[in-house]
Design an enzyme around this catalytic site. Sequence first.
Site, PDB file in Angstrom:
ATOM      1  N   PHE A 132      -5.727  15.405   9.345  1.00  0.00           N
ATOM      2  CA  PHE A 132      -5.526  15.993   7.703  1.00  0.00           C
ATOM      3  C   PHE A 132      -6.172  17.359   8.208  1.00  0.00           C
ATOM      4  CE2 PHE A 132      -7.370  14.829   3.522  1.00  0.00           C
ATOM      5  CZ  PHE A 132      -7.081  14.104   3.377  1.00  0.00           C
ATOM      6  N   TYR A 226     -13.346   4.475   2.183  1.00  0.00           N
ATOM      7  CA  TYR A 226     -12.720   4.143   0.310  1.00  0.00           C
ATOM      8  C   TYR A 226     -11.073   3.579   0.777  1.00  0.00           C
ATOM      9  CZ  TYR A 226     -12.016   8.858   0.545  1.00  0.00           C
ATOM     10  OH  TYR A 226     -11.932  10.735   1.309  1.00  0.00           O
ATOM     11  N   LYS A 227     -11.091   3.759   2.440  1.00  0.00           N
ATOM     12  CA  LYS A 227      -9.303   3.982   2.490  1.00  0.00           C
ATOM     13  C   LYS A 227      -9.173   2.009   3.305  1.00  0.00           C
ATOM     14  CE  LYS A 227      -8.169   8.269   3.935  1.00  0.00           C
ATOM     15  NZ  LYS A 227      -8.385   9.488   4.316  1.00  0.00           N
ATOM     16  N   ARG A 387       4.793   6.485   3.598  1.00  0.00           N
ATOM     17  CA  ARG A 387       3.958   6.003   4.505  1.00  0.00           C
ATOM     18  C   ARG A 387       3.873   4.164   3.612  1.00  0.00           C
ATOM     19  NH1 ARG A 387      -1.966   8.660   4.734  1.00  0.00           N
ATOM     20  NH2 ARG A 387      -2.097   7.470   3.006  1.00  0.00           N
TER      21      ARG A 387
HETATM   22  C1  LIG Z   1      -8.792   9.813   4.123  1.00  0.00           C
HETATM   23  C2  LIG Z   1      -9.682  11.332   5.259  1.00  0.00           C
HETATM   24  C3  LIG Z   1     -10.345  12.180   4.943  1.00  0.00           C
HETATM   25  C4  LIG Z   1     -10.643  12.470   3.550  1.00  0.00           C
HETATM   26  O1  LIG Z   1     -12.180  13.311   3.487  1.00  0.00           O
HETATM   27  P1  LIG Z   1     -12.497  13.383   2.009  1.00  0.00           P
HETATM   28  O2  LIG Z   1     -13.854  14.383   2.442  1.00  0.00           O
HETATM   29  O3  LIG Z   1     -13.196  12.412   2.074  1.00  0.00           O
HETATM   30  O4  LIG Z   1     -11.916  13.861   0.933  1.00  0.00           O
HETATM   31  C5  LIG Z   1     -10.618  13.370   5.524  1.00  0.00           C
HETATM   32  N1  LIG Z   1      -9.921  13.055   7.224  1.00  0.00           N
HETATM   33  C6  LIG Z   1      -9.305  11.821   7.261  1.00  0.00           C
HETATM   34  C7  LIG Z   1      -8.981  12.573   8.553  1.00  0.00           C
HETATM   35  C8  LIG Z   1      -8.735  11.311   6.591  1.00  0.00           C
HETATM   36  O5  LIG Z   1      -7.840  10.992   6.690  1.00  0.00           O
END
Ligand SMILES: *Cc1c(COP(=O)(O)O)cnc(C)c1O
Length: 418
Positions: A132, A226-227, A387
């Site tokens: 990510f 939040y997931k 997805r």
């Molecule tokens: C959802 C996600 C994030 C989100 O980062 P935030 O700081 O909450 O915006 C970061 N890394 C991964 C791998 C994710 O899936």
Amino acid sequence: MSETTELAFKAQELDAGDELAGVRSRFVLDDVVYLDGNSLGALPAAVPGRVDDVVRRQWGELRIRSWDESGWWTAPERIGDRIAPLVGAAAGQIVAGDSTSVNVFKALVGAVRLARLGGSVRDEIVVDATTFPTDGYMAESAARMTGCTLRPVTPAQVPGVLGDRTAAVLLNHVDYRTGRLHDLPGLTAAVHAAGAIAVWDLCHSAGALPVGLDEHGVDLAVGCTYKYLNGGPGSPAYLYVRREIQHRFDSPLPGWNSHAEPFGMRPDYEPASGALRGRVGTPDILSMLALEAALEVWDGVSIDAVRVKSLALTDFFLECVAEYVPPGRVETLTPVAHEERGSQVALRCSPTLGSARAGGTPIAGEVMKRLIERGVVGDFRRPDVLRFGFTPLYVGFADVERAAGVLGETLRGDLAGY
Ligand SMILES: *Cc1c(COP(=O)(O)O)cnc(C)c1O
């Protein structure tokens, strides 16, 4: 019996045998098939009332007294302890707070500092190149600040690049795009064999499958809530610091909340002991306590049961897709092997709209738009990925059958010519 009714019948049977079916009523849901809980989990029913109480009574009436009387001050570690069993951690090793991005930074810089204790000259940070993006950006800055070189590689290449220069390795437990589950025990052991520190990002695994942080000796871990943990938009993330290294963890963001004596207001910094070292500044109480209420949906739920159902849901989705979607229209990017699968299915759907002209766009975006119009909510990842996330706490097998059915109809309709 046609395939359609056969699979619908099978869905009914699977739902009837589903020991987690009753947990769905702990959420606020409608008849939309919600397969985007890997981006934003659904609303747990206990949250609105709790937020109302926190705002009106705790803040509105008790005001400053709530830092003690309503337990605001200790919320980060209390909520960390509530998350702990879901990721296989004993109490006292997790604090909730800040975003995942910020926690990645704390963990990585802290990891490099740990790796260099005793004067070793380790100067490389290895990072999952497919990660990510925010993790990669943070790792790049952490490398620059610590004088390290960043080595982006695929997770499969990690064992081959480890050595006595490796300081820290940042990996994702489940890839956000493909849903591939990486080998946390094996990779952690390889990182340790090289004398380096393992940092895991659990954003797409926590709440969906067992993680086993303590069991596998993970040093540091971060994740969002939040997931699959349903904490709400922008709810606080968390940081795990393994008990054995807590007294040596040197946070690059040593805010007053992590001080041994925060109200001493002393000019010199002295870190608190334990997981508290991961705290920074004043916690965002409204989101934090919404998250605490959200975590009540886990009461009496075992993460092993969640994993069993998650695999059954994704297996059944793949079965329905194979039956309902015309051959060749989609291809799964998510591994079929259970030990390599998270709790989502990513389907590549690459035929191009306007393919006669240069610059045509893949139809995936249009396909997802139509699914959403028909009450099946997944998401679209550029350029051509559909997805679908499966949250075992509230997704049922009939939902899965319906989603695949709508996908099949969409790809047979006017989009069939592409
Ligand atoms: C959802 C996600 C994030 C989100 O980062 P935030 O700081 O909450 O915006 C970061 N890394 C991964 C791998 C994710 O899936």
